[in-house]
Design a protein around this motif. Structure first.
Motif, PDB file in Angstrom:
ATOM      1  N   ALA A  93       0.869  -1.176   0.000  1.00  0.00           N
ATOM      2  CA  ALA A  93       0.000   0.000   0.000  1.00  0.00           C
ATOM      3  C   ALA A  93       0.903   1.222   0.000  1.00  0.00           C
ATOM      4  O   ALA A  93       1.941   1.233   0.678  1.00  0.00           O
ATOM      5  N   TYR A  94       0.526   2.237  -0.746  1.00  0.00           N
ATOM      6  CA  TYR A  94       1.352   3.433  -0.772  1.00  0.00           C
ATOM      7  C   TYR A  94       0.507   4.664  -1.058  1.00  0.00           C
ATOM      8  O   TYR A  94      -0.572   4.585  -1.637  1.00  0.00           O
ATOM      9  N   GLY A  95       1.020   5.807  -0.602  1.00  0.00           N
ATOM     10  CA  GLY A  95       0.312   7.070  -0.761  1.00  0.00           C
ATOM     11  C   GLY A  95       0.635   8.000   0.390  1.00  0.00           C
ATOM     12  O   GLY A  95       1.553   7.764   1.185  1.00  0.00           O
ATOM     13  N   ARG A  96      -0.149   9.046   0.494  1.00  0.00           N
ATOM     14  CA  ARG A  96       0.050  10.034   1.553  1.00  0.00           C
ATOM     15  C   ARG A  96      -0.439   9.467   2.880  1.00  0.00           C
ATOM     16  O   ARG A  96      -1.539   8.902   2.967  1.00  0.00           O
ATOM     17  N   PHE A  97       0.359   9.617   3.907  1.00  0.00           N
ATOM     18  CA  PHE A  97      -0.022   9.142   5.234  1.00  0.00           C
ATOM     19  C   PHE A  97      -0.980  10.161   5.860  1.00  0.00           C
ATOM     20  O   PHE A  97      -0.581  11.051   6.622  1.00  0.00           O
ATOM     21  N   ALA A  98      -2.255  10.018   5.520  1.00  0.00           N
ATOM     22  CA  ALA A  98      -3.291  10.924   5.998  1.00  0.00           C
ATOM     23  C   ALA A  98      -4.548  10.122   6.275  1.00  0.00           C
ATOM     24  O   ALA A  98      -4.691   8.971   5.839  1.00  0.00           O
ATOM     25  N   GLU A  99      -5.486  10.719   6.994  1.00  0.00           N
ATOM     26  CA  GLU A  99      -6.709  10.018   7.394  1.00  0.00           C
ATOM     27  C   GLU A  99      -7.436   9.425   6.197  1.00  0.00           C
ATOM     28  O   GLU A  99      -7.956   8.300   6.264  1.00  0.00           O
ATOM     29  N   GLN A 100      -7.496  10.168   5.100  1.00  0.00           N
ATOM     30  CA  GLN A 100      -8.222   9.706   3.928  1.00  0.00           C
ATOM     31  C   GLN A 100      -7.795   8.310   3.491  1.00  0.00           C
ATOM     32  O   GLN A 100      -8.635   7.469   3.136  1.00  0.00           O
ATOM     33  N   LYS A 101      -6.503   8.028   3.515  1.00  0.00           N
ATOM     34  CA  LYS A 101      -5.978   6.811   2.905  1.00  0.00           C
ATOM     35  C   LYS A 101      -6.235   5.553   3.733  1.00  0.00           C
ATOM     36  O   LYS A 101      -6.077   4.437   3.215  1.00  0.00           O
ATOM     37  N   GLY A 102      -6.583   5.695   4.997  1.00  0.00           N
ATOM     38  CA  GLY A 102      -6.995   4.531   5.778  1.00  0.00           C
ATOM     39  C   GLY A 102      -5.906   3.542   6.119  1.00  0.00           C
ATOM     40  O   GLY A 102      -6.195   2.380   6.440  1.00  0.00           O
ATOM     41  N   PHE A 103      -4.648   3.960   6.103  1.00  0.00           N
ATOM     42  CA  PHE A 103      -3.568   3.016   6.410  1.00  0.00           C
ATOM     43  C   PHE A 103      -3.613   2.555   7.865  1.00  0.00           C
ATOM     44  O   PHE A 103      -3.107   1.474   8.197  1.00  0.00           O
ATOM     45  N   ASP A 104      -4.193   3.373   8.746  1.00  0.00           N
ATOM     46  CA  ASP A 104      -4.342   2.949  10.140  1.00  0.00           C
ATOM     47  C   ASP A 104      -5.221   1.707  10.239  1.00  0.00           C
ATOM     48  O   ASP A 104      -4.955   0.797  11.037  1.00  0.00           O
ATOM     49  N   ARG A 105      -6.259   1.637   9.400  1.00  0.00           N
ATOM     50  CA  ARG A 105      -7.135   0.458   9.411  1.00  0.00           C
ATOM     51  C   ARG A 105      -6.403  -0.770   8.874  1.00  0.00           C
ATOM     52  O   ARG A 105      -6.628  -1.893   9.338  1.00  0.00           O
TER      53      ARG A 105
END
Length: 330
Positions: A170-182
């Motif tokens: 997974a890659y992209g901006r580390f921001a709430e939108q991207k959902g990487f925390d989930r």
């Protein structure tokens, strides 16, 4: 034929999805039709720059403070064709970020009325714009962003004969939108012997994400992804767990790289799947685990081939769509 003079108005010219999407205007397939340039503006101020343009495209999200600028733009260039490309707002974005829906939709109606045409970047976004804002179908088009990343087509599909943990990327901006925390939370319940997560990117949530991944040896951060082809080649599957996503260029790049997809069921993401992946409920504790189990029953190499086949002719389709829209009144 005299080329159509196109000016793109951006409020932020930093590298990102919007500036990447503008690369299509440098493609030889549009060279005989348009000349194109980018102008940075401050939409929260009503001062409109002097422009020599037949077509003016705005790429910044409408907002109340920008309405005087948009009205001044329409008044100063009554003969120019004004087109807005909606990169940001979606139904899922509204659900997460808008406390006063009626006020927000009123602003959108006022803004969009100033344009001759509005371009949605996905069919999911278009459906929301028609329902929520009431843009007439004759003024609303769908043209998805174009991604021209070198070497993606040369990446081989995953090699399933090599036994190792399945690598989810997974890659992209580390921001709430991207959902990487989930995504990290979902990996807490996955066997490190069977699954590895590679996370590429940077952004305001980086420290929080790394703290959430503490004690998870199968979650690895690789930093900013400057070489997307090299990153994608390391992965077997690409996850896009966004909370909202108008289109999602990452999913397109994964398909070009012959990688299966696991995407959130929001906005424009599901329409990129075809037969190359699965929708995932990333909000469910077992959503990713169940999807990975279902995916393991299928050939990742075959899914990769289907993913790549689904983007055959993509560049030509995007070029044709822009040529039709820009030359409609020429």
């Amino acid at each position: 034929m005299t080329p159509i003079r196109v000016v793109h108005l951006l409020d932020d010219v930093a590298p990102g999805g919007v500036t990447q999407a503008l690369a299509i205007y440098d493609h030889p397939g549009l060279a005989d039709l348009v000349t194109s340039r980018v102008v940075q503006v401050v939409p929260d101020r009503p001062r409109v720059p002097r422009l020599e343009a037949d077509v003016i495209l705005t790429h910044f999200p409408p907002r109340w403070r920008a309405l005087p600028f948009l009205a001044a733009l329409r008044a100063r260039y009554p003969r120019a064709r004004l087109i807005h490309v909606e990169h940001s707002y979606t139904g899922a974005w509204e659900a997460h970020c808008v406390p006063h829906r009626r006020r927000f939709r009123t602003m959108l109606r006022l803004a969009y009325r100033l344009f001759d045409d509005v371009v949605a970047v996905s069919h999911g976004q278009r459906a929301w714009l028609e329902q929520a804002v009431g843009i007439p179908g004759r003024r609303l088009s769908v043209i998805s962003p174009w991604s021209d990343v070198p070497d993606l087509a040369a990446i081989a599909p995953p090699d399933e004969t090599h036994r190792r943990p399945l690598v989810v990327g997974a890659y992209g901006r580390f921001a709430e939108q991207k959902g990487f925390d989930r995504l990290i939370e979902a990996f807490r319940g996955l066997d490190p012997e069977r699954y590895t997560l590679l996370l590429g990117g940077f952004g305001p949530q980086e420290a929080a994400l790394k703290a959430a991944a503490a004690g998870l040896p199968h979650v690895r951060f690789v930093g900013p992804v400057s070489d997307r082809a090299a990153f994608l080649a390391r992965c077997d599957v690409i996850a896009v767990p966004s909370r909202w996503e108008a289109f999602g260029l990452v999913a397109t790049e994964a398909r070009q790289a012959a990688r299966a997809l696991l995407v959130a069921d929001v906005d424009g993401l599901p329409e990129q799947l075809g037969e190359a992946g699965l929708r995932v409920d990333f909000a469910s504790p077992s959503g990713l685990q169940d999807s990975l189990a279902a995916l393991s029953e299928r050939s990742l190499a075959e899914l990769g081939r289907r993913a790549r086949a689904s983007v055959a002719g993509l560049t030509e389709a995007r070029l044709d769509a822009w040529r039709r829209l820009l030359s409609a009144d020429a």
